[in-house]
Design a protein around this motif. Structure first.
Motif, PDB file in Angstrom:
ATOM      1  N   LYS A  90      -2.275  -0.076  -9.532  1.00 46.52           N
ATOM      2  CA  LYS A  90      -1.218   0.168  -8.545  1.00 46.52           C
ATOM      3  C   LYS A  90      -1.137  -0.970  -7.523  1.00 46.52           C
ATOM      4  N   ASP A  92       0.284  -3.719  -5.038  1.00 42.12           N
ATOM      5  CA  ASP A  92       1.405  -3.719  -4.096  1.00 42.12           C
ATOM      6  C   ASP A  92       2.511  -4.647  -4.577  1.00 42.12           C
ATOM      7  N   GLN A 136       3.446   2.460  -2.720  1.00 43.96           N
ATOM      8  CA  GLN A 136       2.356   1.939  -1.888  1.00 43.96           C
ATOM      9  C   GLN A 136       2.827   1.767  -0.442  1.00 43.96           C
ATOM     10  N   ARG A 139       3.064   4.841   1.962  1.00 47.02           N
ATOM     11  CA  ARG A 139       1.817   5.352   2.547  1.00 47.02           C
ATOM     12  C   ARG A 139       1.611   4.875   3.993  1.00 47.02           C
TER      13      ARG A 139
END
Length: 197
Positions: A90, A92, A136, A139
């Motif tokens: 995952k 960025d 991302q 969050r």
């Protein structure tokens, strides 16, 4: 235990407030056979060990990687291994390129993957990477963070680099100032914020 390819000194250096918690680590493929054909000299497991070592120490690590789609020998299964790796890490940000041969290299002599298939894979993976980048960034919304005003924004406002180098745009600022901002919104490649007065 840290990977043999990463020293404790490097992780310690990243502890410094003077270093952004940003790691750009190109993997190029999620398939060990393709990596061997590329002569990369590492495996996906070694790559993962390094990422895990950094993430254990730095919760907000901003991870960027590079992927080459359509390297000779990349079949459907090899491509799926790359997709699985991207889902696992995952990142960025992913810099995704389609394979193009460099004259005089071994790869230039290898049998090429069908161009239409490479384009299809590239579009599919690129779309997923953008989605992950957006997930991302979401969050960060509502967090209060410090950062450095580094430049004027291309479309107005000012760019603040957070401690992990993520860019956040604020309406007003002065280049060189350290500011505290509330993250108000997320986009795929940047955040929006408001400076606290």
């Amino acid at each position: 235990a840290t990977s043999k390819r990463i020293t404790p000194e490097l992780l310690e250096a990243y502890e410094s407030d003077k270093i952004y918690k940003f790691l750009h680590m190109p993997v190029q493929s999620g398939d060990d056979g393709v990596l061997a054909a590329m002569r990369r000299g590492y495996t996906t497991r070694e790559f993962m060990e390094i990422i895990e070592a950094f993430r254990e120490r730095f919760e907000d690590l901003y991870l960027a990687t590079d992927i080459i789609v359509g390297f000779p020998g990349e079949g459907k299964q090899e491509f799926m291994h790359t997709c699985e790796l991207i889902e696992e890490i995952k990142a960025d940000k992913v810099n995704l390129t389609r394979f193009s041969p460099m004259p005089g290299t071994d790869a230039a002599k290898m049998r090429r993957v069908d161009g239409r298939e490479v384009k299809r894979r590239s579009k599919m993976l690129s779309a997923r990477c953008r989605e992950i980048g957006y997930e991302q960034n979401k969050r960060y919304v509502e967090r209060v963070m410090g950062g450095l005003v580094v430049e004027e924004g291309k479309k107005g406002g000012y760019v603040v680099r957070l401690p992990n180098y993520k860019p956040a745009i604020i309406l007003d600022g002065k280049i060189g100032d350290f500011v505290t901002i509330t993250i108000t919104d997320a986009h795929r490649t940047y955040l929006l914020g408001e400076a606290l007065r």
